[in-house]
Design a protein around this motif. Structure first.
Motif, PDB file in Angstrom:
ATOM      1  N   SER A  19      -4.497  -3.547  -2.298  1.00  0.00           N
ATOM      2  CA  SER A  19      -3.860  -3.951  -3.545  1.00  0.00           C
ATOM      3  C   SER A  19      -2.354  -4.120  -3.365  1.00  0.00           C
ATOM      4  CB  SER A  19      -4.145  -2.927  -4.645  1.00  0.00           C
ATOM      5  OG  SER A  19      -3.620  -1.649  -4.302  1.00  0.00           O
ATOM      6  N   GLU A  20      -1.768  -3.394  -2.436  1.00  0.00           N
ATOM      7  CA  GLU A  20      -0.334  -3.540  -2.180  1.00  0.00           C
ATOM      8  C   GLU A  20      -0.026  -4.923  -1.615  1.00  0.00           C
ATOM      9  OE1 GLU A  20       3.288  -1.505   0.431  1.00  0.00           O
ATOM     10  OE2 GLU A  20       1.394  -0.442   0.136  1.00  0.00           O
ATOM     11  N   VAL A  21      -0.822  -5.367  -0.654  1.00  0.00           N
ATOM     12  CA  VAL A  21      -0.598  -6.689  -0.068  1.00  0.00           C
ATOM     13  C   VAL A  21      -0.666  -7.770  -1.150  1.00  0.00           C
ATOM     14  CG1 VAL A  21      -1.550  -8.433   1.495  1.00  0.00           C
ATOM     15  CG2 VAL A  21      -1.398  -6.043   2.228  1.00  0.00           C
ATOM     16  N   GLU A  22      -1.677  -7.705  -2.000  1.00  0.00           N
ATOM     17  CA  GLU A  22      -1.833  -8.710  -3.041  1.00  0.00           C
ATOM     18  C   GLU A  22      -0.747  -8.584  -4.097  1.00  0.00           C
ATOM     19  OE1 GLU A  22      -3.112 -11.801  -5.428  1.00  0.00           O
ATOM     20  OE2 GLU A  22      -3.478 -11.336  -3.301  1.00  0.00           O
ATOM     21  N   GLY A  23      -0.394  -7.361  -4.467  1.00  0.00           N
ATOM     22  CA  GLY A  23       0.627  -7.161  -5.485  1.00  0.00           C
ATOM     23  C   GLY A  23       1.994  -7.640  -5.043  1.00  0.00           C
ATOM     24  N   LEU A  24       2.345  -7.380  -3.808  1.00  0.00           N
ATOM     25  CA  LEU A  24       3.636  -7.844  -3.297  1.00  0.00           C
ATOM     26  C   LEU A  24       3.680  -9.360  -3.219  1.00  0.00           C
ATOM     27  CD1 LEU A  24       4.336  -5.226  -0.464  1.00  0.00           C
ATOM     28  CD2 LEU A  24       5.191  -5.238  -2.812  1.00  0.00           C
ATOM     29  N   ARG A  25       2.558  -9.965  -2.838  1.00  0.00           N
ATOM     30  CA  ARG A  25       2.504 -11.428  -2.782  1.00  0.00           C
ATOM     31  C   ARG A  25       2.757 -12.025  -4.162  1.00  0.00           C
ATOM     32  NH1 ARG A  25      -0.632 -15.329  -4.129  1.00  0.00           N
ATOM     33  NH2 ARG A  25      -2.189 -13.906  -4.987  1.00  0.00           N
ATOM     34  N   GLU A  55       4.593  14.656   5.379  1.00  0.00           N
ATOM     35  CA  GLU A  55       3.855  13.400   5.492  1.00  0.00           C
ATOM     36  C   GLU A  55       4.863  12.265   5.404  1.00  0.00           C
ATOM     37  OE1 GLU A  55       0.710  12.545   6.020  1.00  0.00           O
ATOM     38  OE2 GLU A  55       0.118  14.635   6.303  1.00  0.00           O
ATOM     39  N   PRO A  56       5.114  11.531   6.499  1.00  0.00           N
ATOM     40  CA  PRO A  56       6.068  10.410   6.423  1.00  0.00           C
ATOM     41  C   PRO A  56       5.651   9.418   5.345  1.00  0.00           C
ATOM     42  CG  PRO A  56       5.490  10.886   8.705  1.00  0.00           C
ATOM     43  CD  PRO A  56       4.559  11.693   7.852  1.00  0.00           C
ATOM     44  N   MET A  57       6.634   8.845   4.674  1.00  0.00           N
ATOM     45  CA  MET A  57       6.349   7.894   3.608  1.00  0.00           C
ATOM     46  C   MET A  57       5.665   6.653   4.176  1.00  0.00           C
ATOM     47  SD  MET A  57       9.064   6.070   1.008  1.00  0.00           S
ATOM     48  CE  MET A  57       9.700   4.999   2.314  1.00  0.00           C
ATOM     49  N   ALA A  58       4.713   6.136   3.440  1.00  0.00           N
ATOM     50  CA  ALA A  58       4.042   4.912   3.868  1.00  0.00           C
ATOM     51  C   ALA A  58       5.042   3.768   3.907  1.00  0.00           C
ATOM     52  CB  ALA A  58       2.894   4.583   2.920  1.00  0.00           C
ATOM     53  N   PRO A  59       5.118   3.036   5.002  1.00  0.00           N
ATOM     54  CA  PRO A  59       6.095   1.948   5.097  1.00  0.00           C
ATOM     55  C   PRO A  59       5.704   0.755   4.228  1.00  0.00           C
ATOM     56  CG  PRO A  59       4.694   1.972   7.036  1.00  0.00           C
ATOM     57  CD  PRO A  59       4.319   3.179   6.234  1.00  0.00           C
ATOM     58  N   ARG A  60       6.727  -0.010   3.838  1.00  0.00           N
ATOM     59  CA  ARG A  60       6.499  -1.244   3.091  1.00  0.00           C
ATOM     60  C   ARG A  60       7.215  -2.372   3.822  1.00  0.00           C
ATOM     61  NH1 ARG A  60       6.368  -1.221  -3.298  1.00  0.00           N
ATOM     62  NH2 ARG A  60       4.455  -0.168  -2.637  1.00  0.00           N
ATOM     63  N   PRO A  61       6.547  -3.480   4.090  1.00  0.00           N
ATOM     64  CA  PRO A  61       7.194  -4.551   4.858  1.00  0.00           C
ATOM     65  C   PRO A  61       8.373  -5.144   4.099  1.00  0.00           C
ATOM     66  CG  PRO A  61       5.122  -5.313   3.928  1.00  0.00           C
ATOM     67  CD  PRO A  61       5.161  -3.840   3.693  1.00  0.00           C
ATOM     68  N   TYR A  62       9.334  -5.625   4.848  1.00  0.00           N
ATOM     69  CA  TYR A  62      10.528  -6.266   4.276  1.00  0.00           C
ATOM     70  C   TYR A  62      10.260  -7.739   4.040  1.00  0.00           C
ATOM     71  CZ  TYR A  62      15.059  -8.638   4.424  1.00  0.00           C
ATOM     72  OH  TYR A  62      16.132  -9.450   4.163  1.00  0.00           O
ATOM     73  N   ASP A  63      10.777  -8.262   2.942  1.00  0.00           N
ATOM     74  CA  ASP A  63      10.695  -9.693   2.648  1.00  0.00           C
ATOM     75  C   ASP A  63      12.080 -10.158   2.218  1.00  0.00           C
ATOM     76  OD1 ASP A  63      10.290 -12.258   1.291  1.00  0.00           O
ATOM     77  OD2 ASP A  63       8.144 -11.800   1.432  1.00  0.00           O
ATOM     78  N   ALA A 118      10.220  -3.185  -4.084  1.00  0.00           N
ATOM     79  CA  ALA A 118      10.384  -1.959  -3.305  1.00  0.00           C
ATOM     80  C   ALA A 118       9.636  -0.775  -3.901  1.00  0.00           C
ATOM     81  CB  ALA A 118      11.873  -1.626  -3.182  1.00  0.00           C
ATOM     82  N   TYR A 119       9.500  -0.721  -5.247  1.00  0.00           N
ATOM     83  CA  TYR A 119       9.070   0.522  -5.870  1.00  0.00           C
ATOM     84  C   TYR A 119       7.769   0.449  -6.661  1.00  0.00           C
ATOM     85  CZ  TYR A 119      13.524   2.493  -4.502  1.00  0.00           C
ATOM     86  OH  TYR A 119      14.576   2.962  -3.759  1.00  0.00           O
ATOM     87  N   THR A 120       7.197  -0.728  -6.878  1.00  0.00           N
ATOM     88  CA  THR A 120       5.903  -0.767  -7.562  1.00  0.00           C
ATOM     89  C   THR A 120       4.890   0.042  -6.766  1.00  0.00           C
ATOM     90  OG1 THR A 120       6.366  -2.945  -8.520  1.00  0.00           O
ATOM     91  CG2 THR A 120       4.054  -2.250  -8.421  1.00  0.00           C
ATOM     92  N   TRP A 121       4.171   0.893  -7.458  1.00  0.00           N
ATOM     93  CA  TRP A 121       3.185   1.758  -6.798  1.00  0.00           C
ATOM     94  C   TRP A 121       1.826   1.078  -6.769  1.00  0.00           C
ATOM     95  CZ3 TRP A 121      -1.349   4.293  -8.432  1.00  0.00           C
ATOM     96  CH2 TRP A 121      -1.836   5.269  -7.551  1.00  0.00           C
ATOM     97  N   PHE A 122       1.162   1.164  -5.623  1.00  0.00           N
ATOM     98  CA  PHE A 122      -0.169   0.598  -5.466  1.00  0.00           C
ATOM     99  C   PHE A 122      -1.107   1.686  -4.966  1.00  0.00           C
ATOM    100  CE2 PHE A 122       2.833  -2.892  -4.797  1.00  0.00           C
ATOM    101  CZ  PHE A 122       2.370  -3.826  -5.721  1.00  0.00           C
ATOM    102  N   PRO A 123      -2.349   1.673  -5.433  1.00  0.00           N
ATOM    103  CA  PRO A 123      -3.272   2.759  -5.056  1.00  0.00           C
ATOM    104  C   PRO A 123      -3.791   2.670  -3.626  1.00  0.00           C
ATOM    105  CG  PRO A 123      -4.384   1.160  -6.464  1.00  0.00           C
ATOM    106  CD  PRO A 123      -2.939   0.762  -6.434  1.00  0.00           C
ATOM    107  N   VAL A 151      13.556  -7.873  -9.633  1.00  0.00           N
ATOM    108  CA  VAL A 151      12.700  -8.337  -8.536  1.00  0.00           C
ATOM    109  C   VAL A 151      12.781  -7.365  -7.356  1.00  0.00           C
ATOM    110  CG1 VAL A 151      12.388 -10.139  -6.790  1.00  0.00           C
ATOM    111  CG2 VAL A 151      12.788 -10.772  -9.176  1.00  0.00           C
ATOM    112  N   ALA A 152      13.997  -6.969  -7.018  1.00  0.00           N
ATOM    113  CA  ALA A 152      14.174  -6.039  -5.903  1.00  0.00           C
ATOM    114  C   ALA A 152      13.468  -4.723  -6.177  1.00  0.00           C
ATOM    115  CB  ALA A 152      15.661  -5.810  -5.656  1.00  0.00           C
ATOM    116  N   VAL A 153      13.621  -4.195  -7.386  1.00  0.00           N
ATOM    117  CA  VAL A 153      12.984  -2.922  -7.726  1.00  0.00           C
ATOM    118  C   VAL A 153      11.467  -3.059  -7.721  1.00  0.00           C
ATOM    119  CG1 VAL A 153      12.636  -1.253  -9.584  1.00  0.00           C
ATOM    120  CG2 VAL A 153      14.939  -2.002  -8.992  1.00  0.00           C
ATOM    121  N   ARG A 154      10.963  -4.119  -8.300  1.00  0.00           N
ATOM    122  CA  ARG A 154       9.509  -4.286  -8.343  1.00  0.00           C
ATOM    123  C   ARG A 154       8.928  -4.373  -6.943  1.00  0.00           C
ATOM    124  NH1 ARG A 154       8.380  -9.409 -11.514  1.00  0.00           N
ATOM    125  NH2 ARG A 154       6.206  -8.839 -11.091  1.00  0.00           N
TER     126      ARG A 154
END
Length: 857
Positions: A540-546, A283-291, A531-536, A526-529
């Motif tokens: 919630s990922e969009v809001e958490g990254l914001r 299962e390819p890893m779910a992508p996370r947008p770059y900021d 890139a690596y904070t887990w969201f269910p 900041v970089a770790v949070r």
């Protein structure tokens, strides 16, 4: 009997002319046994070299008879057709695994079993045995790529997928259109030796013995196949990966530059190249947008599923797959261990105290991962004794050795499809602590003269840097780029390049107790949070990254990777410490003066060559080099930020004119004779390198041969400063900013200030300080000639530089020299300016300038 002709293309009579040629050749062709002519040649050789044959047959008839015998063999049905893979490989060294591998010890060939045609897998190439300074390092990587097999008739083609061109929609027609719009790369064409039940046995020798990383260019050589072999000892197969190790030999008519210093015979160089064939995640890893505001990294794709208002670019954040072992506890805010931690093993070849320092530096990152909700996310155990360090299932920090100082590297292997980091392979250069000790040793006479003990021992000083250094390189393996604004932000990131913070305390004494920060910083968290904070879920990922980005901006977090000398952001620089670059320059100039005032034979140990003072003097004299570079950036400077619409950041802020003028004053002061001068007592302490030590090149060469030349040292540094200040991009920024705001510094003001402080400086021009004054004047003149004759410089810049030359000619012509040397110096300058203004003739520039590439600490 093993079939040798499963790959024969076409009816055998098509091959008759070539068979005759092969059997008539006195030297049988050196072809693999699976190749028809290779088989014919070997059979013919066994016949003609037999004792009975040579006694009973006239030489002229040997070739014809051998041909006739072989044709008779070929007219008989070919043996082995329909053989099973098991029968074909019965006498080979075989291992079952992801791709079962078989080694034919009779021929040296290597065979792979392929049963998943079209299925993508990861291919990684690393270097087991490197070449120390010239060519690839031990542990270096030639990258990772996605490969797959396709059968075409009697051969299997090995393709590299074009992973950077995608259609993210996943629509089959869109995906096919993208695939057919761009080329593929065939890395190898592998003959089929046998097949059974949908499985193919392919001869992969040509692929594994190819110079895929392109190392031959490092040695100006060619691959020597006769001396290149598969290394059985490290060729193994496991359920999820197959490992193939190859001794690659290179042959050159004559050794390339530097190769003879690192190889027993520079004409023959052998490295060990390691291939890893690895199953990709199901299962390819779910992508996370770059900021770009977060200090995380980026992996960019061309994405042709984007609509017309996009840019056909998709940017993702590369990262490891990190998931909480207890999602419910994680969401409650508890620290949770990950399902699979990031484990980077320490090379067993690492001695103490390095091993402990490396382990501590790697595990610094756990503090940042705790900010992202994970406990014990990064671990650094020793590599198990029974594990091959090239096995791609294990990440490792290998030690690498060179014959000269070089960069350490944060290597990694990724899944190119998603940016998922699969394996870490950072590596540490063993030379770097030698540089740190040279800096430390230069301080010892100061401490002795001040009557105090250094706050850190030499080992503590060096290991403090190694902990920070390994944390930096491991940060790259976690997916993070450089952050060259970390130091002015309170040492907020180990991803900056730090210079040791050497201070002068309130008593006027040196203080190195805070030389290096002992942990990661806020920017790293900041970089770790991000890139690596887990969201269910995605919402919630969009809001958490914001929220992470907003908090970082509120805290004044900045991230910048561009630290080049021609840049415009003073605080974005490498090898500096200080809240402002003015503070950094003031401190490093003061420390430099203390070091030079106390500099003597005490910076080396008893019975060491006095010539080694050369290396220590380089660090002493250039102690303020990087601070000077940073202060120069104020001139024509503008701070710029990774602003996004609506985030409240000001995209560009020109640096106030007062700061620019202050920077110009500081720079011309650095060019004064008092600052450029080397104390006379030092010069007679440093002889040339003694016999037996010639391989240790001096860091400061001398155009005066065995005598150290202080004027060449001063001239070279002065030229470095002037060239940096008058960089064409900087010069045009000055013009542009002054055009937009007449209150800003103009280029005429910069050039006037530079010539006034050198050619127009008051004071006597005789004596040894007169020599240093002329050094700075010559550097300014050569800088002006370069700027006015640079065809890529803008018209406004060249106009100003030429006008400055005209005014300088008037200044020189209207004053007399002070002594013969000064008169010669001024007369030459006037002749060169007049020739340039009249005929456009550019004189020889930078004569006598030496290179002083100070090694990185």
């Amino acid at each position: 009997m093993r079939s040798e002709f499963v790959g024969w293309p076409g009816p055998y009579w098509i091959w008759l002319p070539r068979i005759v040629e092969a059997t008539s050749n006195p030297v049988p062709p050196a072809l693999p046994r699976s190749h028809p002519l290779g088989y014919v040649g070997r059979v013919r050789k066994s016949i003609v070299e037999s004792p009975h044959w040579s006694r009973t047959m006239r030489p002229g008839h040997q070739g014809l008879f051998a041909t006739a015998v072989l044709l008779a063999i070929l007219l008989v049905p070919r043996p082995g057709i329909g053989q099973t893979i098991q029968d074909y490989t019965a006498d080979m060294h075989s291992q079952d695994g992801f791709f079962p591998v078989h080694l034919d010890e009779e021929t040296g060939d290597i065979y792979l079993e392929v049963d998943r045609l079209g299925e993508e897998f990861l291919h990684m190439v690393s270097i087991r045995q490197g070449t120390g300074t010239v060519g690839p390092d031990r542990g270096s990587s030639a990258g990772s790529r996605v490969l797959y097999f396709e059968r075409h008739g009697p051969r299997v083609l090995l393709f590299q997928a074009n992973s950077g061109m995608i259609a993210s929609s996943g629509d089959p027609d869109e995906v096919q259109a993208v695939e057919e719009s761009f080329p593929r790369s065939v890395l190898a064409s592998l003959p089929i030796a046998a097949e059974e039940g949908g499985r193919l046995l392919v001869n992969a020798t040509d692929f594994f013995l190819s110079d895929l990383p392109g190392n031959a260019s490092s040695f100006d050589a060619q691959v020597n196949r006769d001396r290149s072999v598969i290394n059985r000892e490290y060729t193994r197969a496991y359920p999820e990966n197959t490992e193939v190790s190859v001794l690659m030999s290179f042959l050159a008519a004559s050794p390339a530059s530097g190769v003879s210093q690192i190889a027993p015979d520079g004409r023959f160089v052998t490295v060990e190249q390691h291939h890893s064939l690895v199953r990709l995640p199901e299962e390819p890893m779910a992508p996370r947008p770059y900021d770009p505001r977060t200090a995380s990294g980026a992996q960019t794709y061309w994405d042709f599923s984007q609509p017309f208002d996009g840019e056909y670019r998709l940017r993702l954040t590369p990262r490891w797959r990190l998931e909480p072992s207890d999602p419910e506890a994680y969401l409650r805010g508890e620290l949770v261990e990950p399902v699979e931690p990031i484990v980077i093993h320490v090379d067993p070849a690492t001695p103490e105290p390095y091993r402990s320092a490396y382990r501590e530096g790697i595990e610094w990152w756990n503090a940042a991962f705790e900010a992202a909700g994970f406990r014990n996310a990064v671990q650094a155990p020793d590599l198990p004794a029974d594990v091959d360090w090239m096995d791609s299932r294990f990440s490792i920090l290998p030690v690498l050795h060179r014959t000269a100082a070089g960069a350490s590297v944060g290597g990694q292997h990724r899944d190119p499809r998603t940016g998922e980091i699969i394996r870490a392979l950072p590596r540490m250069d063993s030379h770097r602590s030698l540089i740190d000790y040279n800096i430390y040793a230069g301080l010892l006479p100061v401490f002795e003269d001040q009557g105090i003990e250094p706050q850190l021992t030499a080992e503590e000083f060096a290991m403090a840097r190694r902990r920070q250094h390994v944390a930096h390189e491991v940060g790259h393996t976690l997916g993070f780029p450089h952050n060259f604004i970390g130091a002015p932000q309170g040492r907020s990131s180990v991803m900056d390049y730090p210079f040791p913070l050497i201070e002068i305390n309130g008593d006027g004494n040196l203080d190195i107790s805070n030389a290096y920060r002992p942990s990661v910083g806020y920017s790293d968290s900041v970089a770790v949070r991000y890139a690596y904070t887990w969201f269910p879920d995605a919402e919630s990922e969009v809001e958490g990254l914001r929220q992470i980005v907003e908090e970082a901006l509120d805290q004044g977090h900045l991230h910048h990777t561009a630290a080049g000398q021609s840049g415009s952001f003073p605080e974005v620089h490498q090898w500096v410490e200080g809240a402002t670059m003015f503070e950094a320059l003031e401190r490093t100039r003061a420390v430099r003066r203390l070091i030079l005032d106390s500099f003597d034979e005490r910076v080396i140990r008893p019975d060491e060559p006095m010539a080694w003072l050369n290396q220590r003097l380089a660090h002493a004299y250039l102690h303020h080099r990087y601070s000077v570079e940073a202060v120069i950036k104020y001139v024509g400077g503008a701070r710029h930020y990774h602003a996004m619409r609506g985030d409240g950041q000001t995209p560009v802020e020109p640096i106030p004119a007062a700061e620019q003028r202050r920077a110009l004053e500081e720079i011309v002061q650095v060019l004064s004779p008092e600052e450029l001068e080397i104390p006379e007592r030092i010069l007679n302490l440093i002889p040339p390198t003694p016999s037996g030590f010639q391989s240790l090149e001096p860091w400061i060469p001398s155009p005066a041969g065995p005598v150290l030349d202080p004027l060449a040292i001063a001239r070279s540094f002065a030229q470095e400063v002037v060239d940096n200040l008058l960089h064409p991009e900087r010069a045009h920024r000055v013009v542009s900013l002054h055009h937009r705001d007449p209150g800003q510094v103009s280029l005429d003001e910069v050039l006037d200030g530079l010539t006034d402080a050198t050619w127009g400086a008051p004071g006597p021009r005789s004596g040894h300080r007169g020599h240093y004054a002329r050094v700075a004047e010559r550097a300014v003149l050569d800088g002006l000639f370069t700027l006015t004759s640079d065809e890529e410089a803008t018209a406004e810049v060249r106009d100003a530089a030429e006008r400055q030359l005209e005014e300088l000619a008037i200044r020189i012509g209207g004053s007399a020299g002070d002594g013969r040397q000064d008169e010669n110096h001024r007369a030459r300058a006037l002749r060169e300016i007049e020739r340039y203004l009249t005929y456009g003739t550019v004189p020889d520039l930078r004569t006598g300038v030496i290179s002083m590439p100070l090694p990185w600490p």
